[in-house]
Scaffold this active site. Sequence first.
Site, PDB file in Angstrom:
ATOM      1  N   TRP A 158       0.890  -1.153  -0.126  1.00 49.26           N
ATOM      2  CA  TRP A 158       0.197  -0.128  -0.158  1.00 49.26           C
ATOM      3  C   TRP A 158       0.661   1.330   0.073  1.00 49.26           C
ATOM      4  O   TRP A 158       0.230   2.377  -0.149  1.00 49.26           O
ATOM      5  CB  TRP A 158      -1.005   0.107   1.117  1.00 49.26           C
ATOM      6  CG  TRP A 158      -0.053  -0.414   2.474  1.00 49.26           C
ATOM      7  CD1 TRP A 158       0.097  -1.497   3.203  1.00 49.26           C
ATOM      8  CD2 TRP A 158       0.512   0.500   3.250  1.00 49.26           C
ATOM      9  NE1 TRP A 158       0.698  -1.455   4.136  1.00 49.26           N
ATOM     10  CE2 TRP A 158       1.183  -0.085   4.430  1.00 49.26           C
ATOM     11  CE3 TRP A 158       0.857   1.892   3.238  1.00 49.26           C
ATOM     12  CZ2 TRP A 158       2.109   0.385   5.370  1.00 49.26           C
ATOM     13  CZ3 TRP A 158       1.965   2.497   4.104  1.00 49.26           C
ATOM     14  CH2 TRP A 158       2.510   1.730   5.165  1.00 49.26           C
ATOM     15  N   ASN A 159       2.084   1.337   0.156  1.00 49.79           N
ATOM     16  CA  ASN A 159       2.583   2.428   0.620  1.00 49.79           C
ATOM     17  C   ASN A 159       3.092   3.294  -0.676  1.00 49.79           C
ATOM     18  O   ASN A 159       3.146   4.386  -0.797  1.00 49.79           O
ATOM     19  CB  ASN A 159       4.312   2.201   0.995  1.00 49.79           C
ATOM     20  CG  ASN A 159       4.992   1.552   0.149  1.00 49.79           C
ATOM     21  OD1 ASN A 159       4.825   0.841  -0.764  1.00 49.79           O
ATOM     22  ND2 ASN A 159       6.409   1.784   0.558  1.00 49.79           N
ATOM     23  N   LYS A 182      -2.721  -7.507  -8.071  1.00 53.62           N
ATOM     24  CA  LYS A 182      -3.464  -7.567  -6.791  1.00 53.62           C
ATOM     25  C   LYS A 182      -2.983  -6.502  -5.855  1.00 53.62           C
ATOM     26  O   LYS A 182      -2.117  -6.563  -5.243  1.00 53.62           O
ATOM     27  CB  LYS A 182      -3.641  -8.779  -6.214  1.00 53.62           C
ATOM     28  CG  LYS A 182      -4.835  -9.291  -5.254  1.00 53.62           C
ATOM     29  CD  LYS A 182      -5.058  -8.622  -4.152  1.00 53.62           C
ATOM     30  CE  LYS A 182      -4.131  -8.687  -3.217  1.00 53.62           C
ATOM     31  NZ  LYS A 182      -4.500  -7.460  -2.099  1.00 53.62           N
ATOM     32  N   GLY A 234       5.970  -6.605  -0.347  1.00 52.38           N
ATOM     33  CA  GLY A 234       5.508  -6.384   0.672  1.00 52.38           C
ATOM     34  C   GLY A 234       6.286  -6.891   1.814  1.00 52.38           C
ATOM     35  O   GLY A 234       7.492  -6.822   1.804  1.00 52.38           O
ATOM     36  N   GLY A 235       5.669  -7.436   3.050  1.00 50.38           N
ATOM     37  CA  GLY A 235       6.117  -7.892   4.174  1.00 50.38           C
ATOM     38  C   GLY A 235       6.782  -8.895   4.366  1.00 50.38           C
ATOM     39  O   GLY A 235       6.346  -9.930   3.529  1.00 50.38           O
ATOM     40  N   GLU A 256      10.344  -8.203  -3.222  1.00 53.12           N
ATOM     41  CA  GLU A 256      10.844  -6.783  -2.682  1.00 53.12           C
ATOM     42  C   GLU A 256      10.247  -6.554  -1.364  1.00 53.12           C
ATOM     43  O   GLU A 256       9.162  -6.334  -1.357  1.00 53.12           O
ATOM     44  CB  GLU A 256      10.335  -5.926  -3.693  1.00 53.12           C
ATOM     45  CG  GLU A 256      10.881  -6.012  -5.180  1.00 53.12           C
ATOM     46  CD  GLU A 256      12.397  -5.792  -5.198  1.00 53.12           C
ATOM     47  OE1 GLU A 256      13.114  -5.361  -4.172  1.00 53.12           O
ATOM     48  OE2 GLU A 256      12.951  -6.186  -6.316  1.00 53.12           O
ATOM     49  N   LEU A 257      11.001  -6.858  -0.322  1.00 47.90           N
ATOM     50  CA  LEU A 257      10.662  -6.827   0.958  1.00 47.90           C
ATOM     51  C   LEU A 257      11.203  -5.632   1.840  1.00 47.90           C
ATOM     52  O   LEU A 257      11.433  -4.484   1.253  1.00 47.90           O
ATOM     53  CB  LEU A 257      10.943  -8.122   1.807  1.00 47.90           C
ATOM     54  CG  LEU A 257      10.692  -9.440   0.735  1.00 47.90           C
ATOM     55  CD1 LEU A 257      11.110 -10.622   1.642  1.00 47.90           C
ATOM     56  CD2 LEU A 257       9.257  -9.440   0.500  1.00 47.90           C
ATOM     57  N   CYS A 291      10.519   1.233   1.823  1.00 43.92           N
ATOM     58  CA  CYS A 291      11.303  -0.012   2.221  1.00 43.92           C
ATOM     59  C   CYS A 291      12.966   0.466   2.158  1.00 43.92           C
ATOM     60  O   CYS A 291      13.613  -0.164   3.140  1.00 43.92           O
ATOM     61  CB  CYS A 291      11.101  -1.008   1.224  1.00 43.92           C
ATOM     62  SG  CYS A 291      11.453  -0.308  -0.738  1.00 43.92           S
ATOM     63  N   GLU A 391      12.175  -3.267  11.302  1.00 47.61           N
ATOM     64  CA  GLU A 391      11.482  -2.175  10.681  1.00 47.61           C
ATOM     65  C   GLU A 391      10.518  -1.725  11.293  1.00 47.61           C
ATOM     66  O   GLU A 391       9.538  -2.399  11.519  1.00 47.61           O
ATOM     67  CB  GLU A 391      11.118  -3.027   9.007  1.00 47.61           C
ATOM     68  CG  GLU A 391      10.709  -1.675   8.097  1.00 47.61           C
ATOM     69  CD  GLU A 391      10.266  -2.561   6.933  1.00 47.61           C
ATOM     70  OE1 GLU A 391       9.774  -3.592   6.920  1.00 47.61           O
ATOM     71  OE2 GLU A 391      10.514  -1.830   5.900  1.00 47.61           O
TER      72      GLU A 391
HETATM   73  P1  NAD Z   1       1.703  -7.306   3.403  1.00 44.82           P
HETATM   74  O1  NAD Z   1       2.686  -8.262   3.104  1.00 44.82           O
HETATM   75  O2  NAD Z   1       0.814  -7.226   4.407  1.00 44.82           O
HETATM   76  O3  NAD Z   1       0.672  -7.279   2.095  1.00 44.82           O
HETATM   77  C1  NAD Z   1       1.371  -6.869   0.891  1.00 44.82           C
HETATM   78  C2  NAD Z   1       0.394  -7.678  -0.026  1.00 44.82           C
HETATM   79  O4  NAD Z   1       0.236  -9.007  -0.096  1.00 44.82           O
HETATM   80  C3  NAD Z   1      -1.084  -6.937  -0.215  1.00 44.82           C
HETATM   81  O5  NAD Z   1      -1.622  -6.682  -1.420  1.00 44.82           O
HETATM   82  C4  NAD Z   1      -1.904  -8.262   0.572  1.00 44.82           C
HETATM   83  O6  NAD Z   1      -2.986  -8.216   0.350  1.00 44.82           O
HETATM   84  C5  NAD Z   1      -1.215  -9.392  -0.196  1.00 44.82           C
HETATM   85  N1  NAD Z   1      -1.157 -10.599   0.695  1.00 44.82           N
HETATM   86  C6  NAD Z   1      -1.637 -10.672   2.050  1.00 44.82           C
HETATM   87  N2  NAD Z   1      -1.042 -12.079   2.340  1.00 44.82           N
HETATM   88  C7  NAD Z   1      -1.133 -12.743   1.210  1.00 44.82           C
HETATM   89  C8  NAD Z   1      -1.028 -14.161   0.759  1.00 44.82           C
HETATM   90  N3  NAD Z   1      -1.106 -15.096   1.684  1.00 44.82           N
HETATM   91  N4  NAD Z   1      -0.819 -14.525  -0.458  1.00 44.82           N
HETATM   92  C9  NAD Z   1      -0.503 -13.592  -1.524  1.00 44.82           C
HETATM   93  N5  NAD Z   1      -0.830 -12.065  -0.980  1.00 44.82           N
HETATM   94  C10 NAD Z   1      -1.216 -11.699   0.282  1.00 44.82           C
HETATM   95  O7  NAD Z   1       2.045  -5.870   3.330  1.00 44.82           O
HETATM   96  P2  NAD Z   1       2.960  -4.934   4.573  1.00 44.82           P
HETATM   97  O8  NAD Z   1       3.739  -5.877   5.445  1.00 44.82           O
HETATM   98  O9  NAD Z   1       1.923  -4.137   4.987  1.00 44.82           O
HETATM   99  O10 NAD Z   1       3.676  -3.941   3.663  1.00 44.82           O
HETATM  100  C11 NAD Z   1       4.930  -3.239   3.957  1.00 44.82           C
HETATM  101  C12 NAD Z   1       5.920  -3.948   3.863  1.00 44.82           C
HETATM  102  O11 NAD Z   1       6.367  -3.951   2.527  1.00 44.82           O
HETATM  103  C13 NAD Z   1       7.315  -3.543   4.534  1.00 44.82           C
HETATM  104  O12 NAD Z   1       8.041  -4.304   5.103  1.00 44.82           O
HETATM  105  C14 NAD Z   1       7.861  -2.636   3.350  1.00 44.82           C
HETATM  106  O13 NAD Z   1       9.342  -2.662   3.708  1.00 44.82           O
HETATM  107  C15 NAD Z   1       7.751  -3.660   2.378  1.00 44.82           C
HETATM  108  N6  NAD Z   1       7.898  -2.767   0.835  1.00 44.82           N
HETATM  109  C16 NAD Z   1       8.916  -3.226   0.096  1.00 44.82           C
HETATM  110  C17 NAD Z   1       9.347  -2.551  -1.184  1.00 44.82           C
HETATM  111  C18 NAD Z   1      10.502  -2.917  -1.966  1.00 44.82           C
HETATM  112  O14 NAD Z   1      10.169  -2.557  -2.911  1.00 44.82           O
HETATM  113  N7  NAD Z   1      11.440  -3.508  -1.322  1.00 44.82           N
HETATM  114  C19 NAD Z   1       8.561  -1.468  -1.419  1.00 44.82           C
HETATM  115  C20 NAD Z   1       7.536  -0.902  -0.522  1.00 44.82           C
HETATM  116  C21 NAD Z   1       7.282  -1.646   0.732  1.00 44.82           C
END
Ligand code: NAD
Length: 488
Positions: A158-159, A182, A234-235, A256-257, A291, A391
């Site tokens: 979402w960021n 998605k 995501g995370g 990309e975490l 991130c 983080e």
């Molecule tokens: P998250 O991991 O909770 O969610 C990310 C996405 O995954 C959402 O669309 C969510 O609906 C989906 N999702 C959730 N469970 C799932 C599953 N079991 N299977 C498939 N999809 C699923 O995201 P968050 O933790 O709130 O995001 C923040 C994280 O993202 C931070 O750790 C941040 O550092 C990282 N991030 C990384 C980058 C990068 O490019 N390295 C960029 C931006 C953010």
Amino acid sequence: MGLATESALPEVSLRIGAASRTSGAGVHHHVNPATGAFDAPVPMAGVDDVDEAVHAAHQAFAVWKATRAGTRARALLELARLVEGHTEEFAALATADNGTPQATAGAMVGAAAEWIRYYGGWADKLPLGRVTSVAGAGGSFGHTLRQPYGVIGVVITWNAPLMSLAMKVPAALAAGNTVVVKPSELTPFSAMLFADLVREAGIPDGVFNVVTGGAEAGAVLVAHPLVKKVTFTGGPETARKITAACAETFKPVVLELGGKSANLVFADADLDAAALHAAFMAFGIMTGQACALPTRLLVEDSIHDEFVAKVAAIAGSFKVGHPQEPDTVCGPVINQGAIDRIEAMVAQAQNDGARVVTGGARLAGDLAAGFYYPPTVMADVDPASELAQKEVFGPVLAVTRFTDEAHALFLANDTDYGLSGCIWTSDARRAVRLVEQLETGEVVVNGAPNAVAERPFGGIGHSGTGNEGGLEGLEEFFWTKSVAYGNG
Ligand code: NAD
């Protein structure tokens, strides 16, 4: 200026092939982080919706793969032009999506257009293979052939929804793949305008599909047998689940975490420039919710107090406020859950011996209804403590002092993450030494920009695997076939 009032928000819908429709599987109510108020329903895609979207992308793959490379290039370049031409609208949608301040949001639209243009440029200049042997006496002519995978499952957080789209989708499309995206249910709006512009750019229906929804829709998408590769931002917890799901069918995945990137500031650096950079990167870019931000500030002993005071003074001067006000530097964080996490981590850091230099408490008064936390500088952070190792994903900078270069390097690498690293020094030899020894996917020296389209961006360790950006980012979307022609 294109302010995103609730009435101006686009209707959120699933974009599957030529259709724009809702889902019977459920609704999420989007909350505006600036006000804490519900503002729009978000359809939550179910199993059948995701299946339909993947089939639409699968059908379109045959068409898109066979489309002349020059035509694909022109369409992507047109998309870049259209995105840039809708800067105000996208900036307003970013503000509505997640509370990104207008100035940052506008700059990010320009950056997103750059990424799209960059991969549009590659589309008809693709390094499609190389000759590996030539026919000779008893030999054979051999070469490699790079081929698109087919349907790519794109799951983003979402960021920075528009940037995440721009960092993944154009590269996948340039290589001849089709995608099902998605987005996070927390930020559905930017993807709607993006989908409209993809169509306006002449990209055929089904090449780009969007399924709005939550974790369930994401899980169905990544596990779908017709999805041949997954790219995720995501995370780490979600990344583990996605990796496990992909392991079932040996599906490749780009992750990309997160990060806890270190910023090493030496006494010989330009301290004013370094302080401005440290404060802006920690707080001014999406209010600390990105991130690759340098959220650990490592400062040489001899300048520590002076430098921390400079950073704190700059941080204290940043206006925290409604993201639509033009002079706002720091907007809200995403939701109440983020506020709870930040408050708990700041309290724990204090228990672990850290000291609040500036910030450190949620903002009240006019801002009480939204999710506002001020730029917070924490000094004397124990390198083994939670604040140094985990983080925050919010506007909290962890400062630790170091004695010499070896100590700085040890602290920088003492983390599970490995996304980005910053070095501030006027000693070029030291910079070169550290660049080589920092265990991160990216290193920037003396304030160079990060995450630009021309350079690969990706992490190691708990920061993920694979790349976005540069030729490496394009290569993620091909598999390599090895071909040989015999004489028989
Ligand atoms: P998250 O991991 O909770 O969610 C990310 C996405 O995954 C959402 O669309 C969510 O609906 C989906 N999702 C959730 N469970 C799932 C599953 N079991 N299977 C498939 N999809 C699923 O995201 P968050 O933790 O709130 O995001 C923040 C994280 O993202 C931070 O750790 C941040 O550092 C990282 N991030 C990384 C980058 C990068 O490019 N390295 C960029 C931006 C953010």
